[in-house]
Design an enzyme around this catalytic site. Structure first.
Site, mmCIF file in Angstrom:
data_model
loop_
_atom_site.group_PDB
_atom_site.id
_atom_site.type_symbol
_atom_site.label_atom_id
_atom_site.label_comp_id
_atom_site.label_asym_id
_atom_site.label_seq_id
_atom_site.Cartn_x
_atom_site.Cartn_y
_atom_site.Cartn_z
ATOM 1 N N ASP A 1 20.147 -6.541 1.281
ATOM 2 C CA ASP A 1 20.500 -5.268 1.898
ATOM 3 C C ASP A 1 21.641 -5.456 2.894
ATOM 4 O O ASP A 1 22.566 -4.639 2.961
ATOM 5 C CB ASP A 1 19.294 -4.667 2.619
ATOM 6 N N TYR B 1 0.874 -1.170 0.000
ATOM 7 C CA TYR B 1 0.000 0.000 0.000
ATOM 8 C C TYR B 1 0.920 1.232 0.000
ATOM 9 O O TYR B 1 1.103 1.899 1.007
ATOM 10 C CB TYR B 1 -0.928 -0.028 1.226
ATOM 11 N N ARG C 1 25.329 -14.330 -6.774
ATOM 12 C CA ARG C 1 24.996 -15.557 -7.486
ATOM 13 C C ARG C 1 24.295 -16.576 -6.590
ATOM 14 O O ARG C 1 24.416 -17.779 -6.772
ATOM 15 C CB ARG C 1 26.267 -16.137 -8.108
#
Length: 407
Positions: A328, A120, A239
């Protein structure tokens, strides 16, 4: 530390990494199953760039997050939570009209067919970011500016912002770019994912997965990815279970020539014992040196300045709790080691270790291993690294048994 790793300003006062992007409140399921069947959710935060900032701050670096959130309770929660990790949030802007984005997800791996995410975020405060309303003095104040392809997909204004930030300019910090291809964000827009290739070529350090390069650009294989990204000084090809391949060269990268320090931040020419990370064979342990090889880009003596060092580092074996946020965390670990001037192999290994910390917890964020613990693991010889297996709780140990564990 083997000398300055990025930039030329006083390291005691300069922000190490500035991360720009959307962060959202995420709702995590109380149990596995379809979203339709989950009875309740716990609140957390999620956002590729803010995740990187939080991980870097938790690892002891000066990190800042720049974004835009609504003037609402969810925006309050985001800013307060990100700041609690030690991240500078002083440049975050509040939008009086647009809301903070939120999303719900299932507990399954993002790469599986059963994974569900309900976003949202259309019309969110972050989607209104543009070159006209973000604080450039804060964005360009760090040694590294970290960006993501997610931002480019949010709106035409956000894409214009990334194009402007990746343009060569005097004093531009080293620009790190995580491709972060999210197919659903590009459906029905004016641009498509091919723009991510354009942006990546304008950056100094690029993170890209083999799978997303094939999906977004139709490019298959690490060597082909490097050929499509000739400008960045460093390209990190993730990878999956096979590990990562890093192409690092002596090329200056796309940024302005007077930006200062690029050769050290990307690994070419850092001083001291660890500074040979971009010479053939540098940074590999043991006698073999098989993890590093000179790339095929050079042709005789005349092409030496364009030669790549190709560094292949196997992934760790991890007892995965939730496969969310690992990319991340990998970027944060790599950037952390880059800031410290470590050789390329150690940069990748620190990326793997930071990712393993997140993979062994349910959410997107967790405390990283202590630096001395991570350094010991990153320094293992190839055989010991290959035997390593990390499970839940491994980061809490002072000297974990995983350092010597065998299958």
């Amino acid at each position: 530390m083997s000398g300055p790793a990025a930039g030329t300003a006083d390291a005691a006062t300069t922000t190490d990494v500035v991360c720009l992007g959307e962060s959202m409140v995420t709702f995590l399921p109380s149990q596995p199953g379809r979203l339709a069947d989950v009875p309740s959710f716990g609140r957390g935060i999620g956002g590729a760039e803010s995740n990187v900032a939080c991980a870097l701050a938790a690892a002891g670096h000066r990190a800042a997050w720049v974004g835009r959130v609504g003037a609402d309770g969810f925006g309050d929660h985001l800013v307060e939570t990100i700041a609690s990790y030690g991240v500078d949030t002083s440049a975050v802007r509040r939008d009086p009209v647009r809301p903070t984005g939120i999303y719900f997800r299932t507990a399954t791996d993002r790469g599986t067919d059963t994974h569900e995410v309900a976003y949202y975020r259309a019309g969110s405060a972050a989607s209104a970011m543009s070159p006209d309303n973000v604080p450039y003095e804060d964005l360009l104040a760090g040694r590294i500016l970290h960006l993501s392809g997610i931002t480019a997909a949010l709106s035409a204004d956000c894409l214009a912002l990334l194009r402007d930030l990746t343009a060569a300019r005097p004093g531009r910090p080293l620009v790190s770019f995580d491709v972060n291809h999210r197919p659903h964000l590009w459906r029905g827009g004016d641009a498509d994912a091919s723009v991510l290739l354009e942006l990546a070529r304008r950056c100094d350090l690029v993170f890209v997965g083999e799978d997303e390069a094939e999906e977004a650009w139709g490019i298959v294989g690490a060597e082909a990815i490097r050929a499509a990204l000739p400008e960045p000084a460093v390209v990190v090809v993730k990878r999956g279970s096979a590990g990562a391949t890093v192409f690092s060269g002596l090329r200056p990268g796309p940024r302005s020539s007077n930006a200062g320090g690029a050769e050290n931040a990307t690994g070419a020419g850092s001083s001291g014992a660890g500074g040979a990370g971009n010479t053939a064979g540098a940074g590999s342990s043991g006698a073999g040196g098989a993890e590093n090889a000179t790339g095929a880009g050079s042709s005789g003596a005349g092409g030496a300045e364009d030669a790549d060092t190709v560094t292949l580092v196997p992934a760790l074996r991890v007892d995965v709790v939730a496969a969310v946020g690992a990319g991340d965390a990998f970027a944060a670990g790599f950037l952390s080691a880059t800031l410290r001037g470590l050789p390329v192999r150690e940069r990748v290994r620190h990326g793997h270790l930071m990712a393993a910390a997140v993979l062994t917890v349910p959410g997107d964020l967790t405390d990283p291993p202590a630096r001395d613990h991570a350094d010991r693991l990153a320094a293992l010889d190839d055989d010991a690294w290959g035997r390593l297996r990390l499970g839940p709780g491994w980061t809490a140990a002072d000297r974990a048994p995983e350092e010597v564990r065998t299958p």
